[in-house]
Design a protein around this motif. Structure first.
Motif, short mmCIF file in Angstrom:
data_model
loop_
_atom_site.label_atom_id
_atom_site.label_comp_id
_atom_site.label_asym_id
_atom_site.label_seq_id
_atom_site.Cartn_x
_atom_site.Cartn_y
_atom_site.Cartn_z
N SER A 124 0.84 -1.20 0.00
CA SER A 124 0.00 0.00 0.00
C SER A 124 0.88 1.25 0.00
CB SER A 124 -0.91 0.01 1.23
OG SER A 124 -1.83 -1.06 1.17
N SER A 125 0.34 2.33 -0.61
CA SER A 125 1.07 3.59 -0.70
C SER A 125 0.07 4.74 -0.81
CB SER A 125 2.00 3.58 -1.92
OG SER A 125 1.24 3.50 -3.11
N GLU A 126 0.59 5.92 -1.08
CA GLU A 126 -0.29 7.06 -1.26
C GLU A 126 -1.16 6.90 -2.50
OE1 GLU A 126 2.05 10.53 -1.40
OE2 GLU A 126 2.76 10.41 0.68
N GLN A 127 -0.73 6.08 -3.43
CA GLN A 127 -1.46 5.93 -4.69
C GLN A 127 -2.41 4.73 -4.70
OE1 GLN A 127 1.96 6.05 -4.55
NE2 GLN A 127 2.26 8.19 -5.17
N GLN A 128 -2.13 3.71 -3.93
CA GLN A 128 -2.94 2.50 -4.01
C GLN A 128 -3.07 1.83 -2.65
OE1 GLN A 128 -0.81 -0.05 -6.72
NE2 GLN A 128 0.67 -0.70 -5.17
N LYS A 129 -4.07 0.98 -2.55
CA LYS A 129 -4.30 0.20 -1.35
C LYS A 129 -4.29 -1.27 -1.73
CE LYS A 129 -8.42 0.35 0.44
NZ LYS A 129 -9.61 0.80 1.21
N VAL A 130 -3.42 -2.03 -1.08
CA VAL A 130 -3.29 -3.46 -1.35
C VAL A 130 -3.94 -4.21 -0.20
CG1 VAL A 130 -1.71 -5.38 -1.76
CG2 VAL A 130 -1.16 -3.10 -2.64
N VAL A 131 -4.97 -4.99 -0.53
CA VAL A 131 -5.74 -5.72 0.48
C VAL A 131 -5.56 -7.22 0.22
CG1 VAL A 131 -8.01 -6.15 1.47
CG2 VAL A 131 -7.41 -3.86 0.64
N PRO B 2 -7.53 1.90 -5.72
CA PRO B 2 -6.98 3.25 -5.56
C PRO B 2 -7.10 3.70 -4.11
CG PRO B 2 -8.49 3.14 -7.44
CD PRO B 2 -8.65 1.87 -6.67
N ALA B 3 -6.08 4.38 -3.60
CA ALA B 3 -6.15 4.91 -2.24
C ALA B 3 -7.28 5.91 -2.12
CB ALA B 3 -4.82 5.54 -1.86
N ASN B 4 -7.49 6.69 -3.17
CA ASN B 4 -8.62 7.62 -3.27
C ASN B 4 -9.50 7.13 -4.41
OD1 ASN B 4 -10.46 9.68 -3.71
ND2 ASN B 4 -8.93 11.32 -3.75
N PRO B 5 -10.73 6.71 -4.15
CA PRO B 5 -11.58 6.15 -5.23
C PRO B 5 -11.79 7.10 -6.40
CG PRO B 5 -12.55 5.73 -3.07
CD PRO B 5 -11.42 6.68 -2.84
N GLN B 6 -11.59 8.40 -6.17
CA GLN B 6 -11.81 9.39 -7.22
C GLN B 6 -10.56 9.67 -8.05
OE1 GLN B 6 -14.92 10.62 -7.83
NE2 GLN B 6 -15.64 9.26 -6.20
N VAL B 7 -9.41 9.14 -7.63
CA VAL B 7 -8.16 9.40 -8.35
C VAL B 7 -7.44 8.06 -8.57
CG1 VAL B 7 -5.95 10.61 -8.36
CG2 VAL B 7 -7.95 11.67 -7.29
N VAL B 8 -7.13 7.76 -9.81
CA VAL B 8 -6.50 6.49 -10.16
C VAL B 8 -5.10 6.75 -10.71
CG1 VAL B 8 -6.67 4.42 -11.60
CG2 VAL B 8 -8.75 5.45 -10.65
N LEU C 204 7.56 -0.31 -8.31
CA LEU C 204 6.48 0.41 -8.97
C LEU C 204 6.76 1.90 -9.01
CD1 LEU C 204 3.32 -1.30 -7.42
CD2 LEU C 204 4.40 -1.77 -9.62
N ALA C 205 6.38 2.52 -10.11
CA ALA C 205 6.47 3.97 -10.25
C ALA C 205 5.11 4.48 -10.69
CB ALA C 205 7.54 4.35 -11.26
N PHE C 206 4.77 5.70 -10.27
CA PHE C 206 3.46 6.26 -10.61
C PHE C 206 3.65 7.66 -11.19
CE2 PHE C 206 0.94 3.03 -8.60
CZ PHE C 206 1.74 2.55 -7.57
N GLY C 207 2.89 7.93 -12.22
CA GLY C 207 2.85 9.26 -12.79
C GLY C 207 1.75 10.07 -12.12
N ALA C 208 1.20 11.01 -12.87
CA ALA C 208 0.12 11.84 -12.34
C ALA C 208 -1.16 11.03 -12.24
CB ALA C 208 -0.09 13.06 -13.23
N GLY C 209 -1.93 11.28 -11.19
CA GLY C 209 -3.21 10.60 -11.03
C GLY C 209 -4.26 11.14 -11.98
N VAL C 210 -5.22 10.30 -12.32
CA VAL C 210 -6.32 10.69 -13.21
C VAL C 210 -7.61 10.73 -12.40
CG1 VAL C 210 -7.64 10.08 -15.27
CG2 VAL C 210 -5.17 9.65 -15.20
N ALA C 211 -8.26 11.87 -12.39
CA ALA C 211 -9.51 12.02 -11.65
C ALA C 211 -10.65 11.41 -12.45
CB ALA C 211 -9.79 13.50 -11.37
N VAL C 212 -11.35 10.48 -11.85
CA VAL C 212 -12.48 9.82 -12.50
C VAL C 212 -13.60 9.65 -11.48
CG1 VAL C 212 -11.08 8.57 -14.18
CG2 VAL C 212 -11.59 7.52 -11.98
#
Length: 434
Positions: free
Chosen positions: A158-165, A182-188, A228-236
């Protein structure tokens, strides 16, 4: 260089070569790999195929797998995304609502990076799509194997970008299930990683993992080297409507999200979730495309016939003034005039109907007066013709008229001495006032 340094350097060169080279299933190259995709694939082959996307969030992975079953649509959507770089998220998905692509493909325009990556490897798209159609359960099991492998290597957490369950084994599965959200359901966030690194030592040398590096224009973050590397999040909000029922090997659809974004291609069901059915999706989309085509064709026909709004407004204005329905044929309009606009649809009840009737009567009176005037004119012309031709066949009458004229001339000459009008000789005679 020390021996240990040489080994490290050689290992790095091997990893770099694997990362840079286009990898295919089996040693025979892309043609053989595509042929193999039609046959039953082993777990090693499937792991090689799913490696570049197995660590995507569940919702995004589900729609990538669904979209891969429409490889031609993926290429078209990628071209559209490249031509519209400023659109992403729900706005991009709404912008392609009228495109003849499957909704799973339309949803991916929310993530230009994903489409660009898939577009760079059309062979992989075709292979993973065929595998998901032929062996959906095996593909889902492959994803879980690779997630467990990445977690064991310490690269999936888990991180600021995702949640691993991690869900423990249950009555429907003998192994644990790893869910990525996604850690935030509105941002992927779309993860970028090198399969030769993130999964640790790759266990199948004969089937190395497929690697698809980020497309040009998408920067690689620092974490890419080690995991893992992450770019900018996408708001959806509604673009991602897919998911997995891992225990039952189902691909689930969040109906509310799906219908909110696919307003022209809704799913009719009483429940909040539905299982993905490719054939049903294809049929539903074909019906929508046919309806859209018919609507466009009707619009073109109306435009060709001159059925524009200004013409309809002018016809309505004339109908209100005269009681004539200009949309009817010529006989109907004549009937309107003769009956004072009282034909249904030409005037209507109440004051408007009375006014239309009065106008109709006025038109009738004018027409009758015009007919009477024409009749009188015809009679006068007939009388003139009768007078001019009267006696034309009477020889005795004609001789009597000649004799009377001769007697008048002789009498005139005896009185005036044969004087000329306005001249001298026998004396001047003046006509008019003295």
């Amino acid at each position: 260089m020390k021996p240990s340094g040489v080994r490290q350097h050689a290992a790095w060169l091997i990893c770099a070569a694997l990362a840079a080279a286009p990898l295919y299933i089996g040693p025979a190259g892309p043609t053989a790999a595509l042929a193999q995709s039609a046959a039953h694939l082993s777990s090693q082959q499937l792991d090689s195929l799913t490696a570049p996307v197995a660590l995507y969030p569940d919702a995004l992975l589900a729609q990538v797998l669904m979209a891969a079953t429409f490889p031609q649509d993926v290429q078209s959507a990628a071209a559209w995304s490249k031509a519209n770089p400023k659109l992403q998220g729900d706005d991009a998905v709404k912008a392609v609502a009228s495109q003849p692509w499957d909704p799973s493909v339309q949803s991916l325009v929310a993530f230009p990076q994903v489409l660009a990556t898939m577009s760079s490897r059309p062979d992989w798209v075709a292979q993973i799509g065929n595998a998901f159609l032929a062996q959906p359960n095996d593909v889902m099991d492959s994803v879980q194997r690779l997630r467990a492998q990445a977690q064991k290597a310490g690269n999936l957490k888990s991180s600021e970008q995702q949640k691993v369950v991690v869900q423990p084994a249950s009555s429907t599965t003998t192994t644990q299930t790893i869910v990525i959200e996604p850690a935030n359901p509105q941002v992927v966030y779309v993860p970028t990683y090198n399969p030769t690194v993130v999964y640790g030592t790759w266990p199948y040398p004969a089937y190395p993992p497929v690697y698809m590096p980020p497309p040009p224009g998408y920067a690689i973050a620092a974490g890419f080297v080690s995991g893992l590397a992450f770019g900018a999040g996408v708001a959806v909000a509604n673009s991602l409507w897919g998911g997995f029922g891992w225990g039952t090997h189902d691909v689930n659809i969040n109906v509310n999200r799906y219908n909110n974004i696919n307003v022209n291609n809704r799913i009719n069901t009483n429940g909040s979730t539905a299982n993905w059915n490719r054939n049903a999706n294809v049929e539903r989309r074909q019906n929508f495309n046919q309806n859209l085509s018919n609507a466009n064709l009707n619009g073109q026909r109306n435009q060709f016939r001159g059925y524009d709004q200004s013409r309809q407004q002018a016809a309505q204005t004339l109908q209100n003034r005269t009681g004539q329905n200009m949309n009817g044929n010529a006989s109907q309009r004549l009937n309107d005039i003769q009956h004072g606009g009282t034909r249904p649809g030409a005037g209507g009840p109440g004051a408007n109907g009375t006014q239309n009737a009065n106008r109709g009567n006025e038109f009738n009176n004018r027409a009758q007066n015009a007919n009477r005037q024409n009749d009188l004119s015809n009679r006068a012309q007939s009388a003139n013709r009768d007078n001019a031709l009267r006696g034309a066949g009477d020889g005795g009458g004609a001789r009597a008229d000649m004799q009377r004229g001769q007697q008048s001339r002789e009498a005139f000459q005896n009185r005036g001495g044969g004087a000329r009008l306005g001249g001298g000789g026998g004396g001047e005679r003046h006509f008019g006032r003295r």
